[in-house]
Design an enzyme around this catalytic site. Structure first.
Site, PDB file in Angstrom:
ATOM      1  N   HIS A 102      10.512  39.114 -28.206  1.00  0.00           N
ATOM      2  CA  HIS A 102      10.024  39.988 -27.136  1.00  0.00           C
ATOM      3  C   HIS A 102       9.254  41.126 -27.812  1.00  0.00           C
ATOM      4  O   HIS A 102       9.589  41.516 -28.932  1.00  0.00           O
ATOM      5  CB  HIS A 102      11.245  40.530 -26.387  1.00  0.00           C
TER       6      HIS A 102
ATOM      7  N   ASP B 293      18.573  40.906 -31.725  1.00  0.00           N
ATOM      8  CA  ASP B 293      18.278  41.327 -30.355  1.00  0.00           C
ATOM      9  C   ASP B 293      19.098  40.422 -29.429  1.00  0.00           C
ATOM     10  O   ASP B 293      18.778  39.250 -29.232  1.00  0.00           O
ATOM     11  CB  ASP B 293      16.770  41.175 -30.110  1.00  0.00           C
TER      12      ASP B 293
ATOM     13  N   GLN C 235      19.172  38.766 -24.360  1.00  0.00           N
ATOM     14  CA  GLN C 235      19.309  37.562 -23.516  1.00  0.00           C
ATOM     15  C   GLN C 235      20.540  36.739 -23.905  1.00  0.00           C
ATOM     16  O   GLN C 235      20.676  35.593 -23.454  1.00  0.00           O
ATOM     17  CB  GLN C 235      18.055  36.684 -23.627  1.00  0.00           C
TER      18      GLN C 235
ATOM     19  N   LYS D 182      20.756  43.737 -17.766  1.00  0.00           N
ATOM     20  CA  LYS D 182      20.701  42.269 -17.776  1.00  0.00           C
ATOM     21  C   LYS D 182      22.116  41.685 -17.737  1.00  0.00           C
ATOM     22  O   LYS D 182      22.311  40.485 -17.667  1.00  0.00           O
ATOM     23  CB  LYS D 182      19.972  41.775 -19.029  1.00  0.00           C
TER      24      LYS D 182
ATOM     25  N   CYS E 259       6.252  39.398 -21.760  1.00  0.00           N
ATOM     26  CA  CYS E 259       6.423  40.354 -22.889  1.00  0.00           C
ATOM     27  C   CYS E 259       6.616  39.610 -24.197  1.00  0.00           C
ATOM     28  O   CYS E 259       7.431  40.021 -25.049  1.00  0.00           O
ATOM     29  CB  CYS E 259       7.593  41.305 -22.647  1.00  0.00           C
TER      30      CYS E 259
HETATM   31  N1  PLP Z   1      14.545  41.711 -25.967  1.00  0.00           N
HETATM   32  C1  PLP Z   1      14.568  40.658 -25.156  1.00  0.00           C
HETATM   33  C2  PLP Z   1      14.828  39.295 -25.732  1.00  0.00           C
HETATM   34  C3  PLP Z   1      14.347  40.831 -23.789  1.00  0.00           C
HETATM   35  O1  PLP Z   1      14.351  39.761 -22.982  1.00  0.00           O
HETATM   36  C4  PLP Z   1      14.096  42.131 -23.295  1.00  0.00           C
HETATM   37  C5  PLP Z   1      13.807  42.329 -21.861  1.00  0.00           C
HETATM   38  O2  PLP Z   1      13.407  41.456 -21.151  1.00  0.00           O
HETATM   39  C6  PLP Z   1      14.103  43.190 -24.181  1.00  0.00           C
HETATM   40  C7  PLP Z   1      14.332  42.955 -25.503  1.00  0.00           C
HETATM   41  C8  PLP Z   1      13.874  44.593 -23.718  1.00  0.00           C
HETATM   42  O3  PLP Z   1      14.947  45.015 -22.937  1.00  0.00           O
HETATM   43  P1  PLP Z   1      14.904  46.399 -22.167  1.00  0.00           P
HETATM   44  O4  PLP Z   1      13.628  46.423 -21.391  1.00  0.00           O
HETATM   45  O5  PLP Z   1      16.121  46.379 -21.317  1.00  0.00           O
HETATM   46  O6  PLP Z   1      14.953  47.473 -23.197  1.00  0.00           O
END
Ligand code: PLP
Length: 405
Positions: free
Chosen positions: A123, A200, A203, A226, A364
């Site tokens: 992401h 990270d 998900q 999430k 993203c």
């Molecule tokens: N990393 C992953 C794999 C994501 O799917 C997302 C959000 O969709 C993020 C990071 C960013 O999360 P946040 O917008 O809650 O900071």
């Protein structure tokens, strides 16, 4: 499996509505999950019964709020099996957690010419902060690629790691491909070479049982929203040995021990990384979301969602002209696809008119789009409240749209 889906759905009043006169099918939980009544009630209770700023008040309201807030830290420590509560830092979300580590870790440990390995399926939140840090420190970003099935080519990792490698940043689960990455293997290899790993988990935590000690992750990040919790709150888990060594990310109240014009000393963990008044309400409500997940059981959730994933994948494969992005053997609740001859945006809009919420666009994850040579796609993602009946509605709608084109 004892999975009372009707009871679970009853916790989410928002799901029982009509959109454009059609029953809502919410297939966008990977973007943000809906909130159960337990979370909504926790917020209300806090403001109806007691409320004060935390850690610094000398009165009943502040004390009570502080206890509730800190109880959530303990809950999260248990939830991901961190060794100590000092390793749980509250942030605004995964994005801020990545930025914190990218700034503070790189400030201390990365110098000119060093390298940071970032997987190709990240992401933007797990790419851009590393790029910014690399630019600041004159370091280099090295790509760990994935293959056309959406599987990381970790056989290439040994040749990417060298004396200059300081950290590997990788998603536990890809938000586009759904791939569950072999993070244990990556961490083991990294540690053999004295390289730290940032995982990270945005998900992953809502679908898989996480044990940060077993994984041996150096850092692990996720967002409350999430995980059926409120927006504006996330978690950074970091091993104490790192958190103690790296400098604070932001300055302000709470994070200090003593301030004078001659200089400032910093607070102990975890407060060293929690400058200013945190999102008290959302942290406390997040505790209610974790409580619900524990009550249902992550093992049950995982099994339920995997059955949805298998069912939807087999039904989607029957749709003419479909291309699914991400067919790794180990996947979580996400399916991204395009249908030949239909723009992903048109598909999203038409599905919406039939009451079905999906995500469209680059998700993203530009580097994933570039890998497949596309500008975007459609993504459906499942939460613990989705059903096979909803998948049937979605497939019928998809076929209807296909006939229109
Ligand atoms: N990393 C992953 C794999 C994501 O799917 C997302 C959000 O969709 C993020 C990071 C960013 O999360 P946040 O917008 O809650 O900071």
């Amino acid at each position: 499996m004892n999975y009372d889906i009707q009871k679970i759905r009853s916790y989410f009043p928002v799901l029982h509505q009509k959109v454009y006169d059609k029953p809502l099918v919410y297939f966008d939980s990977a973007a943000s999950a809906q909130k159960p009544i337990q979370v909504l009630m926790a917020k209300e209770k806090l403001h109806n019964d007691y409320y004060g700023n935390i850690h610094r008040g000398a009165h009943f309201m502040a004390d009570k709020t502080t206890v509730q807030f800190e109880e959530v830290r303990d809950k999260i420590r248990n939830f991901i099996n961190a060794e100590s509560r000092e390793e749980i830092i509250f942030t605004k979300g995964t994005t801020e957690s990545v930025n914190l580590v990218a700034y503070s870790f790189c400030e201390k440990f990365v110098k000119e010419g060093d390298e940071i390995i970032v997987s190709e399926m990240e992401h933007h939140a797990n790419i851009v902060p590393w790029q910014l840090a690399a630019e600041r420190k004159k370091a280099k970003i090295v790509k760990l690629p994935f293959n056309d099935l959406g599987v990381l080519e970790i056989e290439k990792l040994p040749s990417l790691i060298n004396q200059k490698t300081k950290l590997i940043a990788v998603a536990h689960v890809s938000n586009v491909l759904g791939t569950v990455n072999p993070v244990s293997e990556i961490i083991e290899l990294a540690h053999e070479n004295n390289v730290a790993v940032f995982v990270d988990g945005a998900q992953a935590v809502q679908h898989l049982q996480i044990d940060v000690q077993k994984l041996d992750a150096d850092f692990y990040a996720f967002s409350a929203h999430k995980l059926y919790g409120p927006n504006g709150v996330g978690v950074l888990y970091g091993k104490k040995k790192w958190l103690e060594q790296i400098p604070p990310y932001q300055g302000g109240g709470e994070m200090i021990a003593e301030v004078s014009f001659e200089g400032t000393t910093f607070n102990q963990l975890p407060l060293k990384f929690e400058a200013g008044t945190p999102n008290i309400t959302s942290v406390i409500a997040f505790g209610a979301a974790i409580g619900l997940i524990i009550e249902i059981g992550l093992q049950n959730i995982e099994e339920w969602e995997l059955s949805l994933l298998e069912y939807a994948t087999s039904k989607l494969k029957e749709v003419q002209g479909i291309r699914i992005y991400g067919e790794a053997p180990e996947k979580s609740s996400v399916i991204s696809f395009n249908i030949e001859g239909i723009h992903f945006y048109d598909l999203g809009v038409l599905l919406d008119k039939m009451g079905i919420a999906v995500r469209t666009g680059h998700l993203c994850a530009d580097t994933v789009m570039q890998h497949f040579g596309i500008n975007g796609c459609v993504r459906i993602s499942f939460g613990l409240y989705n059903t096979k009946a909803e998948i049937d509605i979605f497939i019928a709608a998809l076929n209807k749209v296909r006939l229109m084109f």
